[in-house]
Design an enzyme around this catalytic site. Structure first.
Site, PDB file in Angstrom:
ATOM      1  N   GLU A 109       0.756  -1.235   0.042  1.00 54.45           N
ATOM      2  CA  GLU A 109       0.006   0.042   0.077  1.00 54.45           C
ATOM      3  C   GLU A 109       0.842   1.176  -0.066  1.00 54.45           C
ATOM      4  OE1 GLU A 109      -4.147  -1.717   2.141  1.00 54.45           O
ATOM      5  OE2 GLU A 109      -2.466  -0.512   3.459  1.00 54.45           O
ATOM      6  N   CYS A 122       3.637   8.612   0.524  1.00 56.25           N
ATOM      7  CA  CYS A 122       4.055   7.788   1.631  1.00 56.25           C
ATOM      8  C   CYS A 122       4.226   6.299   0.774  1.00 56.25           C
ATOM      9  CB  CYS A 122       3.215   7.512   2.797  1.00 56.25           C
ATOM     10  SG  CYS A 122       3.603   6.695   4.035  1.00 56.25           S
ATOM     11  N   CYS A 129       6.732  -6.584   6.809  1.00 56.83           N
ATOM     12  CA  CYS A 129       7.820  -5.981   7.429  1.00 56.83           C
ATOM     13  C   CYS A 129       8.590  -6.882   7.962  1.00 56.83           C
ATOM     14  CB  CYS A 129       7.128  -4.846   8.462  1.00 56.83           C
ATOM     15  SG  CYS A 129       8.448  -3.881   9.293  1.00 56.83           S
ATOM     16  N   CYS A 133       6.883  -4.223  15.521  1.00 49.52           N
ATOM     17  CA  CYS A 133       6.314  -3.372  16.457  1.00 49.52           C
ATOM     18  C   CYS A 133       5.057  -3.461  16.673  1.00 49.52           C
ATOM     19  CB  CYS A 133       6.386  -1.716  15.910  1.00 49.52           C
ATOM     20  SG  CYS A 133       7.927  -1.276  15.080  1.00 49.52           S
ATOM     21  N   CYS A 136       1.667  -1.349  15.284  1.00 48.35           N
ATOM     22  CA  CYS A 136       1.748  -1.378  13.787  1.00 48.35           C
ATOM     23  C   CYS A 136       1.202  -2.463  13.072  1.00 48.35           C
ATOM     24  CB  CYS A 136       3.089  -1.082  13.424  1.00 48.35           C
ATOM     25  SG  CYS A 136       3.069  -0.796  11.356  1.00 48.35           S
ATOM     26  N   CYS A 354      -0.824   6.648   9.721  1.00 46.43           N
ATOM     27  CA  CYS A 354       0.561   6.103  10.212  1.00 46.43           C
ATOM     28  C   CYS A 354       0.178   4.736  10.991  1.00 46.43           C
ATOM     29  CB  CYS A 354       1.337   6.933  10.851  1.00 46.43           C
ATOM     30  SG  CYS A 354       3.063   6.494  11.340  1.00 46.43           S
TER      31      CYS A 354
END
Length: 362
Positions: A109, A122, A129, A133, A136, A354
């Protein structure tokens, strides 16, 4: 029977495509050499390279100043692994989120973030990933692979086109804050930035680009050695090791002492201040001790702090801190002459803010 035939055709197409070389993996010199080795003129490589990077050609058929024979030759031997915006969603505030389909069927995305004076892309650097985290949404996806330079570049091209179409201005800024840890895809990310800033690419100023990392000390030092002209941001969220490890478990391998050393090295080599991204959560990092430790951390090198609004990922452990806690951070940082900005999220209604990028449509 018909479905069986279709599946066979798809399989054969995939095999044939895999035998072709990704043309955007070649440098301009390699393209020039390829043409001369195959009995053509070297300048043909310049033409094709310009179509691929500066003009963003999706197919060899788009290359109108190249002969039909040459285009047929390219079609036979090469492939352009171009991205496709598979789904586009527009927020009430003008933010656009793209579900970007890659050539192998995977999806990442990217987001267009507009303000009154500029538009920011962005972009993602990994499918999933490499880090973990807790707050997230992307971290819930396993890392499937790194993005290639052209796949990152294509995200920027697509968002620039959307910026011109929907906001009547060209793209002005880029942040590597989408899916993935950019420093875990180091070479490809830097190659994409070379294309974005190069005269034979988009020619964008590197000062308008920010790479955000969760903190990989070894790679931060390598980046400093490579003399980047773009900006660096650190996703910090706590200046207390024990707390940071709870919300960012990889911190156990990359503790704050190592990150401080890397930051000092960065500033010694580049002379460029760093931005710290910081979310304040209720009951996690909203005490006076948290603020005090952040102030101490900010004294390591010249910096500024962006306090970011938390965007929910439906995890009851994380809740936006009170306005009083945010004000405590802001006032204490300003009292210590540290530049601080309180950022409000955009695109929350389409899960584009975010920390919310997680390919929910899949």
């Amino acid at each position: 029977m018909q479905d069986h035939v279709i599946l066979q055709c798809v399989f054969l197409y995939t095999i044939l495509k895999e035998k072709k070389k990704d043309i955007r993996s070649l440098t301009k010199d390699q393209l020039r050499d390829y043409f001369t080795e195959n009995g053509d003129k070297a300048f043909r490589g310049n033409q094709v390279y310009e179509w691929l990077w500066k003009k963003g050609a999706h197919s060899f058929g788009d290359m109108t100043n190249v002969s039909k024979d040459t285009r047929a030759f390219l079609e036979e031997h090469f492939v352009i692994n171009h991205i496709r915006v598979d789904d586009m969603r527009r927020s009430e505030d003008g933010t656009i989120k793209n579900a970007v389909k890659l050539h192998d069927g995977l999806t990442v995305e990217s987001v267009l973030i507009p303000t009154a004076t500029r538009t920011t892309a962005c972009v993602s650097s990994q499918v999933g990933c490499s880090l973990n985290c807790e707050f997230c949404a992307t971290a819930r996806l396993k890392r499937m692979r790194n993005l290639q330079p052209d796949e990152i570049y294509d995200q920027v091209i697509a968002i620039d086109q959307q910026s011109r179409l929907y906001h009547n201005i060209p793209l002005s800024n880029i942040v590597f804050m989408g899916m993935g840890e950019p420093l875990m895809n180091y070479n490809n990310v830097l190659k994409s930035i070379e294309k974005i800033t190069g005269e034979d690419g988009l020619g964008m100023s590197p000062k308008r680009i920010t790479l955000s990392t969760s903190g990989v000390p070894k790679m931060m030092k390598k980046l400093a050695d490579d003399g980047p002209k773009f900006n660096l941001a650190l996703s910090l969220h706590s200046a207390i090791d024990e707390k940071r490890t709870k919300i960012m478990p990889f911190n156990e391998q990359f503790p704050l002492s190592d990150i401080k050393d890397a930051l000092k090295y960065w500033y010694d080599q580049t002379g460029t201040k760093v931005t710290y991204e910081y979310v304040v959560w209720k009951g996690i990092n909203d005490t006076e001790e948290d603020v005090h430790e952040l102030v101490k951390f900010c004294k390591v090198i010249p910096c500024k702090v962006n306090i970011i609004e938390y965007n929910s990922i439906d995890d009851p452990r994380f809740e936006q801190a009170s306005p009083k806690a945010i004000e405590m951070y802001r006032s204490q940082l300003e009292r210590n002459r540290i530049v601080v900005n309180v950022r409000r999220s955009r695109g929350k209604d389409i899960d584009a803010a975010c920390g919310q990028l997680a390919n929910k449509q899949q």
